[in-house]
Design a protein around this motif. Structure first.
Motif, PDB file in Angstrom:
ATOM      1  N   ALA A 463     -13.175  -0.738   9.221  1.00  0.00           N
ATOM      2  CA  ALA A 463     -14.011  -0.827   8.025  1.00  0.00           C
ATOM      3  C   ALA A 463     -13.659   0.248   7.002  1.00  0.00           C
ATOM      4  O   ALA A 463     -13.666  -0.006   5.786  1.00  0.00           O
ATOM      5  CB  ALA A 463     -15.487  -0.728   8.418  1.00  0.00           C
ATOM      6  N   THR A 464     -13.332   1.459   7.461  1.00  0.00           N
ATOM      7  CA  THR A 464     -13.015   2.541   6.532  1.00  0.00           C
ATOM      8  C   THR A 464     -11.711   2.252   5.792  1.00  0.00           C
ATOM      9  O   THR A 464     -11.619   2.451   4.578  1.00  0.00           O
ATOM     10  CB  THR A 464     -12.901   3.875   7.290  1.00  0.00           C
ATOM     11  N   ALA A 465     -10.701   1.776   6.494  1.00  0.00           N
ATOM     12  CA  ALA A 465      -9.425   1.451   5.849  1.00  0.00           C
ATOM     13  C   ALA A 465      -9.591   0.286   4.878  1.00  0.00           C
ATOM     14  O   ALA A 465      -8.997   0.279   3.793  1.00  0.00           O
ATOM     15  CB  ALA A 465      -8.368   1.125   6.905  1.00  0.00           C
ATOM     16  N   GLN A 466     -10.415  -0.701   5.246  1.00  0.00           N
ATOM     17  CA  GLN A 466     -10.687  -1.808   4.336  1.00  0.00           C
ATOM     18  C   GLN A 466     -11.348  -1.302   3.054  1.00  0.00           C
ATOM     19  O   GLN A 466     -11.015  -1.725   1.945  1.00  0.00           O
ATOM     20  CB  GLN A 466     -11.585  -2.843   5.014  1.00  0.00           C
ATOM     21  N   ARG A 467     -12.272  -0.364   3.212  1.00  0.00           N
ATOM     22  CA  ARG A 467     -12.997   0.183   2.066  1.00  0.00           C
ATOM     23  C   ARG A 467     -12.046   0.955   1.150  1.00  0.00           C
ATOM     24  O   ARG A 467     -12.098   0.817  -0.081  1.00  0.00           O
ATOM     25  CB  ARG A 467     -14.124   1.091   2.568  1.00  0.00           C
ATOM     26  N   LEU A 468     -11.163   1.752   1.728  1.00  0.00           N
ATOM     27  CA  LEU A 468     -10.206   2.511   0.928  1.00  0.00           C
ATOM     28  C   LEU A 468      -9.242   1.576   0.211  1.00  0.00           C
ATOM     29  O   LEU A 468      -8.950   1.763  -0.977  1.00  0.00           O
ATOM     30  CB  LEU A 468      -9.439   3.494   1.815  1.00  0.00           C
ATOM     31  N   LEU A 469      -8.731   0.559   0.897  1.00  0.00           N
ATOM     32  CA  LEU A 469      -7.811  -0.382   0.260  1.00  0.00           C
ATOM     33  C   LEU A 469      -8.493  -1.068  -0.920  1.00  0.00           C
ATOM     34  O   LEU A 469      -7.897  -1.219  -1.994  1.00  0.00           O
ATOM     35  CB  LEU A 469      -7.332  -1.426   1.270  1.00  0.00           C
ATOM     36  N   ALA A 470      -9.747  -1.474  -0.741  1.00  0.00           N
ATOM     37  CA  ALA A 470     -10.475  -2.132  -1.829  1.00  0.00           C
ATOM     38  C   ALA A 470     -10.619  -1.192  -3.016  1.00  0.00           C
ATOM     39  O   ALA A 470     -10.423  -1.583  -4.173  1.00  0.00           O
ATOM     40  CB  ALA A 470     -11.835  -2.599  -1.336  1.00  0.00           C
ATOM     41  N   ARG A 471     -10.948   0.070  -2.760  1.00  0.00           N
ATOM     42  CA  ARG A 471     -11.112   1.028  -3.859  1.00  0.00           C
ATOM     43  C   ARG A 471      -9.792   1.278  -4.590  1.00  0.00           C
ATOM     44  O   ARG A 471      -9.759   1.426  -5.809  1.00  0.00           O
ATOM     45  CB  ARG A 471     -11.665   2.350  -3.318  1.00  0.00           C
ATOM     46  N   LEU A 472      -8.709   1.314  -3.850  1.00  0.00           N
ATOM     47  CA  LEU A 472      -7.410   1.560  -4.469  1.00  0.00           C
ATOM     48  C   LEU A 472      -6.988   0.432  -5.400  1.00  0.00           C
ATOM     49  O   LEU A 472      -6.085   0.617  -6.231  1.00  0.00           O
ATOM     50  CB  LEU A 472      -6.344   1.756  -3.386  1.00  0.00           C
ATOM     51  N   SER A 473      -7.635  -0.730  -5.305  1.00  0.00           N
ATOM     52  CA  SER A 473      -7.269  -1.850  -6.175  1.00  0.00           C
ATOM     53  C   SER A 473      -7.570  -1.575  -7.638  1.00  0.00           C
ATOM     54  O   SER A 473      -7.068  -2.278  -8.519  1.00  0.00           O
ATOM     55  CB  SER A 473      -8.006  -3.119  -5.739  1.00  0.00           C
ATOM     56  N   VAL A 474      -8.392  -0.553  -7.941  1.00  0.00           N
ATOM     57  CA  VAL A 474      -8.682  -0.261  -9.349  1.00  0.00           C
ATOM     58  C   VAL A 474      -7.484   0.350 -10.048  1.00  0.00           C
ATOM     59  O   VAL A 474      -7.422   0.370 -11.276  1.00  0.00           O
ATOM     60  CB  VAL A 474      -9.902   0.676  -9.512  1.00  0.00           C
ATOM     61  N   PHE A 475      -6.514   0.849  -9.288  1.00  0.00           N
ATOM     62  CA  PHE A 475      -5.344   1.467  -9.900  1.00  0.00           C
ATOM     63  C   PHE A 475      -4.326   0.390 -10.273  1.00  0.00           C
ATOM     64  O   PHE A 475      -3.928  -0.414  -9.436  1.00  0.00           O
ATOM     65  CB  PHE A 475      -4.708   2.474  -8.945  1.00  0.00           C
ATOM     66  N   ALA A 476      -3.939   0.407 -11.522  1.00  0.00           N
ATOM     67  CA  ALA A 476      -2.900  -0.510 -11.999  1.00  0.00           C
ATOM     68  C   ALA A 476      -1.602   0.276 -12.117  1.00  0.00           C
ATOM     69  O   ALA A 476      -1.544   1.259 -12.838  1.00  0.00           O
ATOM     70  CB  ALA A 476      -3.295  -1.090 -13.354  1.00  0.00           C
ATOM     71  N   GLY A 501      -1.934   7.426   4.240  1.00  0.00           N
ATOM     72  CA  GLY A 501      -0.842   7.364   5.202  1.00  0.00           C
ATOM     73  C   GLY A 501      -0.992   6.191   6.148  1.00  0.00           C
ATOM     74  O   GLY A 501      -0.015   5.505   6.478  1.00  0.00           O
ATOM     75  N   PHE A 502      -2.234   5.937   6.591  1.00  0.00           N
ATOM     76  CA  PHE A 502      -2.477   4.813   7.493  1.00  0.00           C
ATOM     77  C   PHE A 502      -2.153   3.485   6.804  1.00  0.00           C
ATOM     78  O   PHE A 502      -1.510   2.607   7.400  1.00  0.00           O
ATOM     79  CB  PHE A 502      -3.937   4.834   7.948  1.00  0.00           C
ATOM     80  N   LEU A 503      -2.578   3.323   5.542  1.00  0.00           N
ATOM     81  CA  LEU A 503      -2.311   2.071   4.834  1.00  0.00           C
ATOM     82  C   LEU A 503      -0.824   1.889   4.545  1.00  0.00           C
ATOM     83  O   LEU A 503      -0.329   0.758   4.510  1.00  0.00           O
ATOM     84  CB  LEU A 503      -3.119   2.024   3.532  1.00  0.00           C
TER      85      LEU A 503
END
Length: 881
Positions: A463-476, A501-503
């Motif tokens: 869940a934590t990695a999913q949350r971080l990946l979703a947040r990183l989507s704001v970066f273009a 690093g994990f992603l």
């Protein structure tokens, strides 16, 4: 079909040709090169001569070569066979140096290919022929069933049926034949087809496209390691690459190559059983499956391909145990993440090569891009006759580029050609995850839509990695570590660096080095999926607000430096973050964060001007100024009006610029900030006192008031600017002596202040003064120093004007052709950047048309050469031409 036929398609399209093709290469050429050394090149030249003579004598044409390989085309199948036989006879009877026996393998196939304007050929039938050639032996002539059927009964040569063989492209087995003729060797070992080694590699119903460089790289890596892991996100083509690697390397493994599909294995402890099944072994002894696998592999030379290992990563020790217990074993793994065991060599599978948007999109130019080739091949499978043509090439190139070169995405897009033309597909790619569905029903469910392929990887995250990946989507366009931490850290149950690093390990992010700092990017297709997850999480507004705040801080930190000593560093940083700046501004507009939007425009406009984004800058500034509620923020509004005035001025729109600047000045006076008032007076002076037929006196009055305030504030930089402005208007009022005095004083101040931006503009104007007074050598030195300063900063708007300076100098020196060439290069850059101030200058000067001094042919050639110059080439020509 024994006669070459041509289908020209639409006007201007590369023609499709049906003909017989002959491919040849030397068996063991690397060994020959080692043994002969420099003498090898003479042998190769003689080999080439013999082959070319044989091809020409039979009415064929050699259209290409690569190393020791020769590629020829013939109007009839019979001619191709005759040429191959003649060449083999001459090669075998030729006396080679040092007793060398030169063995050349040959293969013939009749099929379709696209002929480019330069006479080269390309197409899937040629890939098929290359696979046939790789199965043969030196001295052997192979042919396909198609060619056989065209020559049987019409040739004096005997054709031996070699049966059906699976070639290294893993396609359905095809029947091959050998040409027999007096004087040629007849007996050879079994063909180097997949059937020569035990294997269970699945037949592929579609061709393997491109990836030649990747195949060479992974083959080399497999030579050096026993555990090779191909990593990448879903849809990158890891499985297909692993299969092609296995097929290519099969002959190295005495006991075969075996593919183990793990997509449906969810318990790590079941991996040994899956391997047993792939090896077609049954163990009724009741022993653990792992023991049976080890017993079988212990003495064998064998390659295992373990596909889709990401969901059974805890089984990684199984792989280590197999390698330890079976010295002749090598393992290729496909996985979203590496196994992280001893001896592992990772290979991140890259996307397919894609064309750059906006580059040459003619069919000839696109042929070499693997992503385009894949789209065209797959589109032809659902819509027979589909070809790359002038009317669809740009759309196909856009599809390939916008889908990041992801093979799965491209195949799904190509499947839509049955319903939609390429342009309609490209238009709908804003919702690529919704559009790209409906893949082949025999694919795994996760590969039938692009969304499912990415979800497969996403669902394996915690869940934590999913949350971080979703947040990183704001970066273009990616994020640096500081930006990722600032935007994504809040409330996250992991250190952001560890999470990144994990992603990266999971192949959902890519890491690149940038100025000794890491930067993290994701493919746009993955970003779109992650953005959907962010919206579903309810965190989108908060994360985007932090994102906009971070990049607002960046532009406001950068603004004072964009014309200073460190301007290149800051301009480059904003250029690298431009997509993020755009995203932040769009969010601020949509979210009603009016003050933030105004401040972003104010902080960014100079970057837009310098780096050639004037059209975009003005459009964005006017959009923000039209937002409701801007009047509630007088200071940011004044700054944004000044930014809009600057973009309009550089576009040569003096009326709009004066209006924006006047409104900005009025607000600064209301706010009571004298430094800002002085700068606003300076700004307003130019559209007020500059232009064709404009009285400069009002502009001079504004500059004198600005200069007085700057001196009262002891602002030496402002003083230098105001003096420069007064010199500018003096020049355009024909007060040349006054202009020279003022500009010389501003030049001195800019040098003392180490202000490269101001110095460049002072040199530009001083050079014009020197040119007008006939001091050509001094003018050239001034222009050269100015151009070098602007080129170092990549100040495109300034480069436009200084290229025009050099054109004027060439005119004055009577070098009309050089002047025409420089003017054409300037106009190309002017159109690209929107920096139309040069047009205003040209109108004010009313210079004679130096093009009339040239004959039409010379003039047209010079214009074409100037228009073809890149910015770097134009700068170099101005400085050294």
């Amino acid at each position: 079909m024994d006669q070459t036929t041509t289908d020209t398609g639409a006007a201007g399209d590369a023609p499709t040709v049906t003909a017989t093709f002959l491919f040849t290469d030397i068996e063991g050429s690397t060994r020959l090169l080692r043994s002969l050394g420099d003498r090898y090149h003479a042998v190769l030249d003689e080999h080439n001569r013999i082959l070319r003579d044989a091809v020409r004598a039979c009415g064929g044409e050699v259209f290409g070569s690569a190393g020791d390989a020769i590629f020829a085309v013939f109007p009839t199948a019979s001619a191709g066979v005759d040429a191959a036989v003649a060449a083999q006879r001459r090669l075998s009877s030729h006396v080679w140096p040092d007793g060398v026996e030169l063995r050349v393998r040959m293969a013939l196939h009749t099929g379709d290919a696209v002929r480019s304007r330069d006479g080269d050929y390309s197409g899937l039938d040629l890939h098929r022929l290359a696979r046939m050639l790789s199965a043969g032996w030196g001295g052997q002539i192979l042919m396909s069933r198609t060619t056989h059927d065209l020559v049987v009964g019409r040739s004096d040569h005997t054709l031996r049926d070699l049966g059906e063989h699976r070639l290294r492209d893993l396609a359905v087995a095809e029947r091959l034949y050998q040409v027999l003729a007096p004087g040629l060797r007849e007996e050879f070992p079994p063909l180097r087809s997949l059937d020569a080694r035990p294997n269970n590699l699945p037949t592929q119903l579609t061709s393997f496209v491109g990836r030649q460089r990747e195949i060479e790289q992974v083959c080399l890596l497999l030579d050096r390691t026993r555990l090779l892991t191909l990593t990448g996100p879903g849809g990158t083509g890891k499985t297909r690459l692993s299969l092609q690697l296995a097929a290519t390397a099969a002959e190295r493994f005495r006991d075969g190559v075996f593919f183990v599909a793990l997509a449906n294995v969810v318990e790590p402890e079941l991996v040994p059983s899956a391997i047993l099944a792939a090896l077609a072994l049954q163990d009724t002894s009741g022993r653990p499956p792992m023991a049976s696998v080890l017993d079988h592999l212990a003495t064998r030379e064998l390659l295992l391909v373990l596909d889709n290992f990401e969901q059974v990563l805890p089984a990684a020790p199984v792989v280590s145990e197999l390698l330890a217990g079976a010295p002749g074993l090598k393992v290729v793994v496909t996985s979203r993440a590496g196994l992280r065991v001893s001896g592992e060599q990772e290979y991140p599978v890259p996307p397919l090569a894609v064309p750059e948007l906006g580059a040459d999109v003619s069919p000839d130019a696109l042929v070499g891009f693997e992503a385009v080739t894949l789209f065209v091949e797959r589109a032809g499978a659902v819509k027979p006759g589909f070809q790359l043509q002038e009317d669809n090439a740009a759309a196909v190139a856009e599809i390939a580029a916008r889908l990041d070169g992801l093979p799965l995405a491209i195949e799904l897009a190509a499947a839509r050609v049955k319903l939609l033309p390429p342009r309609a597909i490209a238009t709908r790619l804003s919702d690529r995850l919704g559009l790209l569905r409906g893949g082949s029903r025999d694919l795994p469910t996760r590969q039938q839509t692009l969304r499912d392929a990415i979800a497969w990887s996403y669902d394996l995250l915690d869940a934590t990695a999913q949350r971080l990946l979703a947040r990183l989507s704001v970066f273009a366009g990616g994020a640096g570590l500081d930006a990722a931490e600032a935007v994504c850290a809040e409330g996250l149950d992991v250190d952001v660096l560890d999470g990144l690093g994990f992603l990266v390990d999971q192949s959902l992010l890519r890491q690149v080095e940038e100025h000794d700092e890491p930067r993290f990017t994701m493919l746009d297709t993955i970003r779109e999926f992650a953005a959907d997850r962010l919206v579903a999480s309810g965190e989108a507004d908060d994360v985007r607000r932090r994102h906009a705040g971070h990049f607002l801080d960046l532009v406001e930190a950068a603004a004072p430096h964009l014309t200073g000593r460190d301007q290149v560093t800051w301009l480059d940083r904003l250029d690298h973050e431009h997509d993020n700046l755009r995203a932040a501004l769009v969010w601020a507009e949509d979210a009603g964060a009016t003050a933030t939007a105004l401040r972003i425009v104010a902080g960014t406009w100079r970057f837009w001007q310098i780096r050639g984004y004037l059209h975009e800058g003005r459009m964005r500034a006017e959009q923000v100024l039209a937002l409701p509620g801007v009047d509630a923020h007088p200071r940011p509004l004044a700054d944004a009006l000044a930014a809009a005035g600057g973009t309009a001025y550089w576009q040569g729109d003096m009326s709009a610029s004066a209006d924006f600047y006047q409104r900005s000045l009025d607000l600064y006076r209301d706010v009571g900030d004298r430094a800002c008032v002085a700068n606003a007076l300076y700004n307003l002076a130019f559209p007020t006192g500059f232009g064709p037929g404009v009285d400069t006196a009002p502009g001079v009055a504004l500059l004198e008031e600005s200069l007085q305030i700057y001196r009262e504030l002891d602002d030496r930089h402002g003083e230098a600017k105001a003096l420069w402005g007064l010199g500018d208007l003096a020049y355009w009022s024909d007060r040349v002596d006054e202009a020279e005095r003022l500009l010389t004083e501003s030049l001195r101040l800019f040098r003392e202040l180490d202000d490269a931006f101001g110095l460049g503009w002072a040199l530009h104007l001083l050079g014009l003064v020197e040119l007008r007074t006939g001091q050509h050598d001094r003018a050239r030195r001034s222009f050269e120093e100015a151009l070098r300063l602007f080129a170092d900063a990549r100040d495109l708007s300034a480069i436009v004007l200084v290229l025009d300076d050099f054109a004027r100098l060439a005119e004055a020196q009577g070098r009309a052709e050089r002047a025409v060439r420089l003017t054409a290069a300037m106009r190309r850059l002017q159109r690209a950047t929107g920096a139309d101030l040069a047009g205003v200058v040209e109108e004010m000067e009313k210079r004679p048309d130096h093009r009339e001094l040239l004959d039409p042919a010379t003039r047209d050639r010079a214009i074409a050469e100037g228009l073809a110059m890149s910015t770097e080439e134009a700068v170099d020509y101005a400085l050294h031409g």
